[in-house]
Design a protein around this motif. Structure first.
Motif, PDB file in Angstrom:
ATOM      1  N   MET A   1       0.742  -0.795   0.333  1.00  0.00           N
ATOM      2  CA  MET A   1      -0.080  -0.111  -0.138  1.00  0.00           C
ATOM      3  C   MET A   1       1.147   1.356  -0.158  1.00  0.00           C
ATOM      4  N   ASN A   2       1.632   0.881   0.509  1.00  0.00           N
ATOM      5  CA  ASN A   2       3.339   2.316   0.509  1.00  0.00           C
ATOM      6  C   ASN A   2       3.697   2.727  -0.740  1.00  0.00           C
ATOM      7  N   ALA A   3       3.966   1.748  -1.731  1.00  0.00           N
ATOM      8  CA  ALA A   3       4.047   2.228  -2.757  1.00  0.00           C
ATOM      9  C   ALA A   3       3.207   2.785  -3.759  1.00  0.00           C
ATOM     10  N   PRO A   4       2.240   2.769  -4.354  1.00  0.00           N
ATOM     11  CA  PRO A   4       1.358   3.552  -4.978  1.00  0.00           C
ATOM     12  C   PRO A   4       1.883   4.710  -4.133  1.00  0.00           C
TER      13      PRO A   4
ATOM     14  N   ASN B   1       4.318   6.454  -2.178  1.00  0.00           N
ATOM     15  CA  ASN B   1       5.794   7.633  -2.647  1.00  0.00           C
ATOM     16  C   ASN B   1       5.522   7.727  -3.596  1.00  0.00           C
ATOM     17  N   LYS B   2       5.505   6.710  -4.691  1.00  0.00           N
ATOM     18  CA  LYS B   2       5.152   7.084  -6.642  1.00  0.00           C
ATOM     19  C   LYS B   2       4.805   8.755  -6.679  1.00  0.00           C
ATOM     20  N   PHE B   3       3.799   9.115  -6.361  1.00  0.00           N
ATOM     21  CA  PHE B   3       3.414  10.410  -6.056  1.00  0.00           C
ATOM     22  C   PHE B   3       3.044  10.870  -5.848  1.00  0.00           C
ATOM     23  N   ASN B   4       4.190  10.800  -4.367  1.00  0.00           N
ATOM     24  CA  ASN B   4       4.192  11.595  -3.488  1.00  0.00           C
ATOM     25  C   ASN B   4       5.620  12.976  -3.978  1.00  0.00           C
TER      26      ASN B   4
ATOM     27  N   VAL C   1      -9.054  19.541  -3.729  1.00  0.00           N
ATOM     28  CA  VAL C   1      -7.615  18.458  -3.926  1.00  0.00           C
ATOM     29  C   VAL C   1      -6.665  18.548  -3.004  1.00  0.00           C
ATOM     30  N   PHE C   2      -6.659  19.692  -2.444  1.00  0.00           N
ATOM     31  CA  PHE C   2      -5.850  19.183  -0.729  1.00  0.00           C
ATOM     32  C   PHE C   2      -5.793  18.543  -0.171  1.00  0.00           C
ATOM     33  N   PHE C   3      -6.774  17.394   0.050  1.00  0.00           N
ATOM     34  CA  PHE C   3      -7.526  17.076   0.964  1.00  0.00           C
ATOM     35  C   PHE C   3      -7.588  15.947   0.696  1.00  0.00           C
ATOM     36  N   LEU C   4      -7.982  15.768  -0.586  1.00  0.00           N
ATOM     37  CA  LEU C   4      -7.784  13.882  -1.345  1.00  0.00           C
ATOM     38  C   LEU C   4      -6.269  13.868  -1.703  1.00  0.00           C
ATOM     39  N   LEU C   5      -5.324  14.683  -1.672  1.00  0.00           N
ATOM     40  CA  LEU C   5      -4.211  14.486  -2.290  1.00  0.00           C
ATOM     41  C   LEU C   5      -2.764  13.528  -0.760  1.00  0.00           C
ATOM     42  N   LEU C   6      -3.882  14.918   0.176  1.00  0.00           N
ATOM     43  CA  LEU C   6      -3.007  14.301   1.566  1.00  0.00           C
ATOM     44  C   LEU C   6      -2.928  13.795   2.466  1.00  0.00           C
ATOM     45  N   TRP C   7      -5.052  13.025   2.102  1.00  0.00           N
ATOM     46  CA  TRP C   7      -4.570  11.685   2.522  1.00  0.00           C
ATOM     47  C   TRP C   7      -4.303  10.751   1.988  1.00  0.00           C
ATOM     48  N   SER C   8      -4.524  10.640   0.227  1.00  0.00           N
ATOM     49  CA  SER C   8      -4.014   9.323  -0.354  1.00  0.00           C
ATOM     50  C   SER C   8      -3.021   9.541  -0.404  1.00  0.00           C
ATOM     51  N   ILE C   9      -2.496  10.542  -1.379  1.00  0.00           N
ATOM     52  CA  ILE C   9      -0.933  10.264  -1.578  1.00  0.00           C
ATOM     53  C   ILE C   9       0.411  11.055  -0.738  1.00  0.00           C
ATOM     54  N   GLY C  10       0.408  11.905  -0.251  1.00  0.00           N
ATOM     55  CA  GLY C  10       1.078  12.394   0.631  1.00  0.00           C
ATOM     56  C   GLY C  10       1.105  13.767   1.043  1.00  0.00           C
ATOM     57  N   GLU C  11       2.099  14.237   1.745  1.00  0.00           N
ATOM     58  CA  GLU C  11       2.167  15.134   2.059  1.00  0.00           C
ATOM     59  C   GLU C  11       3.028  16.612   1.581  1.00  0.00           C
ATOM     60  N   LYS C  12       4.329  15.499   0.857  1.00  0.00           N
ATOM     61  CA  LYS C  12       4.423  16.296  -0.402  1.00  0.00           C
ATOM     62  C   LYS C  12       3.841  16.874  -1.306  1.00  0.00           C
ATOM     63  N   ALA C  13       3.125  15.707  -2.218  1.00  0.00           N
ATOM     64  CA  ALA C  13       1.671  16.952  -3.095  1.00  0.00           C
ATOM     65  C   ALA C  13       0.802  16.942  -2.714  1.00  0.00           C
TER      66      ALA C  13
END
Length: 100
Positions: free
Chosen positions: A1-4, A6-9, A66-78
């Motif tokens: 679950m962590n691989a995707p 980190n890939k887009f973060n 978009v901010f919250f979606l990316l924060l919860w799904s992809i990560g902080e950097k996105a």
């Protein structure tokens, strides 16, 4: 679950959507409320009525989702990328308000 995750973060994974989505919301708004006009006519009308910065400000609210979606799904950097794009829009809005 962590691989995707980190890939887009990374910064650009949030910055690019953070710039595009408010613009697309603006286009969507303009086609709903001013359906018969071209984009050039819509922008001229908004400038004439001194509404450009107000409509742009409302369009930027879409970045909140978009901010919250990316924060919860992809990560902080996105999510930071979306925040940076929001600051770019804030600077543009301040410039527009100072001119009008």
């Amino acid at each position: 679950m962590n691989a995707p995750k980190n890939k887009f973060n990374h910064f650009l994974a949030g910055f690019i959507p953070g710039l595009l989505i408010p613009f697309l919301c603006f286009l969507w708004w303009s086609k709903i409320f001013v359906a018969q006009a071209s984009m050039r006519e819509i922008v001229a009308l908004l400038q004439q009525l001194n509404l450009t910065s107000k409509i742009l400000s409302l369009s930027v609210f879409s970045n909140l989702a978009v901010f919250f979606l990316l924060l919860w799904s992809i990560g902080e950097k996105a999510a930071r990328g979306v925040l940076a794009a929001t600051f770019v829009y804030a600077i543009v809005i301040i410039i527009l308000k100072s001119q009008g």
